[in-house]
Motif scaffolding. Structure first.
Motif, PDB file in Angstrom:
ATOM      1  N   GLU A   1      14.371  40.264 -17.317  1.00  0.00           N
ATOM      2  CA  GLU A   1      15.653  40.718 -16.749  1.00  0.00           C
ATOM      3  C   GLU A   1      15.464  41.255 -15.342  1.00  0.00           C
ATOM      4  O   GLU A   1      16.266  40.984 -14.442  1.00  0.00           O
ATOM      5  N   SER A   2      14.399  42.027 -15.140  1.00  0.00           N
ATOM      6  CA  SER A   2      14.201  42.706 -13.857  1.00  0.00           C
ATOM      7  C   SER A   2      13.981  41.720 -12.716  1.00  0.00           C
ATOM      8  O   SER A   2      14.574  41.876 -11.641  1.00  0.00           O
ATOM      9  N   VAL A   3      13.140  40.692 -12.936  1.00  0.00           N
ATOM     10  CA  VAL A   3      12.867  39.765 -11.837  1.00  0.00           C
ATOM     11  C   VAL A   3      14.087  38.878 -11.551  1.00  0.00           C
ATOM     12  O   VAL A   3      14.353  38.533 -10.389  1.00  0.00           O
ATOM     13  N   LYS A   4      14.821  38.528 -12.604  1.00  0.00           N
ATOM     14  CA  LYS A   4      16.043  37.734 -12.390  1.00  0.00           C
ATOM     15  C   LYS A   4      17.058  38.535 -11.585  1.00  0.00           C
ATOM     16  O   LYS A   4      17.681  38.014 -10.649  1.00  0.00           O
ATOM     17  N   ALA A   5      17.218  39.804 -11.936  1.00  0.00           N
ATOM     18  CA  ALA A   5      18.181  40.658 -11.226  1.00  0.00           C
ATOM     19  C   ALA A   5      17.744  40.911  -9.786  1.00  0.00           C
ATOM     20  O   ALA A   5      18.574  40.962  -8.874  1.00  0.00           O
ATOM     21  N   ALA A   6      16.432  41.050  -9.585  1.00  0.00           N
ATOM     22  CA  ALA A   6      15.921  41.275  -8.227  1.00  0.00           C
ATOM     23  C   ALA A   6      16.205  40.076  -7.333  1.00  0.00           C
ATOM     24  O   ALA A   6      16.629  40.225  -6.180  1.00  0.00           O
ATOM     25  N   LYS A   7      15.975  38.878  -7.852  1.00  0.00           N
ATOM     26  CA  LYS A   7      16.258  37.675  -7.059  1.00  0.00           C
ATOM     27  C   LYS A   7      17.752  37.533  -6.809  1.00  0.00           C
ATOM     28  O   LYS A   7      18.171  37.149  -5.706  1.00  0.00           O
TER      29      LYS A   7
ATOM     30  N   ALA B   1      17.893  48.009  -1.746  1.00  0.00           N
ATOM     31  CA  ALA B   1      16.447  47.801  -1.710  1.00  0.00           C
ATOM     32  C   ALA B   1      16.100  46.458  -1.077  1.00  0.00           C
ATOM     33  O   ALA B   1      16.956  45.572  -0.938  1.00  0.00           O
ATOM     34  N   GLY B   2      14.830  46.300  -0.715  1.00  0.00           N
ATOM     35  CA  GLY B   2      14.393  45.062  -0.090  1.00  0.00           C
ATOM     36  C   GLY B   2      13.273  44.344  -0.804  1.00  0.00           C
ATOM     37  O   GLY B   2      13.025  43.170  -0.556  1.00  0.00           O
ATOM     38  N   TRP B   3      12.568  45.055  -1.699  1.00  0.00           N
ATOM     39  CA  TRP B   3      11.383  44.471  -2.350  1.00  0.00           C
ATOM     40  C   TRP B   3      11.296  45.008  -3.765  1.00  0.00           C
ATOM     41  O   TRP B   3      11.595  46.170  -4.019  1.00  0.00           O
ATOM     42  N   PHE B   4      10.879  44.152  -4.704  1.00  0.00           N
ATOM     43  CA  PHE B   4      10.669  44.572  -6.087  1.00  0.00           C
ATOM     44  C   PHE B   4       9.278  44.171  -6.538  1.00  0.00           C
ATOM     45  O   PHE B   4       8.832  43.052  -6.295  1.00  0.00           O
TER      46      PHE B   4
ATOM     47  N   GLY C   1      18.730  45.284 -21.629  1.00  0.00           N
ATOM     48  CA  GLY C   1      20.017  45.759 -21.138  1.00  0.00           C
ATOM     49  C   GLY C   1      20.087  47.255 -20.949  1.00  0.00           C
ATOM     50  O   GLY C   1      21.096  47.777 -20.451  1.00  0.00           O
ATOM     51  N   SER C   2      19.026  47.972 -21.342  1.00  0.00           N
ATOM     52  CA  SER C   2      19.062  49.433 -21.248  1.00  0.00           C
ATOM     53  C   SER C   2      18.858  49.951 -19.828  1.00  0.00           C
ATOM     54  O   SER C   2      19.139  51.118 -19.549  1.00  0.00           O
ATOM     55  N   VAL C   3      18.362  49.091 -18.933  1.00  0.00           N
ATOM     56  CA  VAL C   3      18.179  49.476 -17.532  1.00  0.00           C
ATOM     57  C   VAL C   3      19.212  48.739 -16.688  1.00  0.00           C
ATOM     58  O   VAL C   3      19.344  47.512 -16.785  1.00  0.00           O
TER      59      VAL C   3
END
Length: 343
Positions: free
Chosen positions: A151-157, A129-132, A118-120
């Motif tokens: 968290e990052s990949v879930k948020a990106a999708k 953005a278009g790609w992660f 949760g810190s990011v």
């Protein structure tokens, strides 16, 4: 052009000068290195906007120096978070001929390793953005870093980005009680493009391969079967790229790659790299080239050839970062590579 975003740990890279062994001379050459940062630098060098995020120690001049270095490459670092912890270090002794390269990590307790889930603010990071892109190195660092990676990949999708994941298995990092094959599938479930080698597929996903990297000639059909098996196992994944490295010595490698997008199985040109200067970061240059190629070039085959050529060139310079432009890479793709002086 929508930016490519990457997230992961950055480290101070300390290497002996030239091809010396550790402390053969009482000095180290200090640069920076880290898989996701390397990719961001590549993408930016090729002319596509790139944004990099990590967690850095607060009130630390090494952190400040790194941010300045990334800005010099044109990478947006506005999403970097500062917090407690230290700046990780890794030592690398470049190999030569029959002497293998050697890496020593000193990264325990780094800022990203101790950062809490949760810190990011990933939702903000992904705006516009278009790609992660992320690698399997980040979730290997610590339980907290693994949670941040998921968290990052879930948020990106959720934000509608294309997600690429370089499996990047590192046996010396998975030390906190979880195996890679327990964690990495949780990221792959939210991934569109996988980048890997045959060991990554086995150790990070538990998918066995018939490929034999020690064979005199690589069997492309074994890699076609391996890529198809990964795509069957993860129906959400749209494509997978597998790098094909033949290691004859530390200084001499064969280098190519293949790509399966469920419609075609493609194989690139093979490069015979006979005088390797530094292979660390070569895979990240491939990943950066592939991402750029899939975004900017006309066909998957063109993207694959661009990625392999970019990585081939990276083997000719010291340091983690790619320092080649799109024009230079395309020159090699189009038949350059003689090494003749350009004037």
């Amino acid at each position: 052009m929508k930016p490519v975003v990457t997230f992961g740990e950055i480290m101070l890279r300390l290497a002996p000068p030239g091809m010396e062994r550790f402390l053969q001379s009482p000095q180290f050459v200090a640069t920076f290195g880290g898989g996701e940062a390397n990719v961001a630098v590549s993408v930016s060098s090729f002319g596509w906007p790139a944004r990099y995020a990590t967690v850095l120690p607060d009130k630390n001049p090494i952190s400040d120096s790194f941010l300045g270095e990334m800005r010099r490459f044109g990478v947006d670092v506005s999403g970097v978070v500062r917090g407690p912890g230290r700046f990780g270090i890794y030592y690398v002794e470049p190999g030569a001929n029959q002497r293998a390269s050697k890496v020593v990590y000193d990264r325990e307790g780094s800022a990203i390793a101790v950062a809490k889930p949760g810190s990011v603010d990933f939702a903000k990071l992904f705006e516009g953005a278009g790609w992660f892109h992320i690698t399997g190195i980040t979730p290997a660092i610590s339980p907290n870093a693994a949670e941040l990676s998921i968290e990052s990949v879930k948020a990106a999708k959720a934000a509608g980005l294309t997600v690429s994941l370089d499996l990047n298995f590192r046996k010396n990092l998975w030390k906190y009680g979880k195996k890679a094959a327990e964690v990495m599938p949780l990221l792959v479930e939210h991934t569109d493009v996988i980048i890997a080698n045959e060991e990554d597929c086995q150790m990070a996903l538990g998918i066995e391969s018939e490929a034999d990297v020690h064979s005199a000639k690589l069997d492309h059909s074994a890699y076609e079967k391996l890529s198809a098996k990964v795509l069957r196992t993860y129906p959400n994944v749209k494509s997978i790229a597998i790098t094909l490295r033949e290691s004859f010595s530390a200084s001499h490698n064969g280098w190519a790659a293949c790509f399966n997008d469920r419609n075609h199985f493609l194989v690139s040109k093979r490069y015979d790299i006979t005088h390797i200067v530094d292979r660390v970061g070569g895979g990240d240059s491939f990943a950066g080239g592939l991402i750029f190629g899939l975004l900017a070039l006309d066909t998957p085959q063109a993207a694959l050839e661009f990625a392999v050529a970019a990585s081939c060139l990276k083997h000719s310079i010291p340091g983690d970062f790619n320092r080649f432009t799109r024009d230079e890479v395309e020159g090699l793709v189009q038949g350059g590579g003689s090494g003749r002086v350009q004037r």
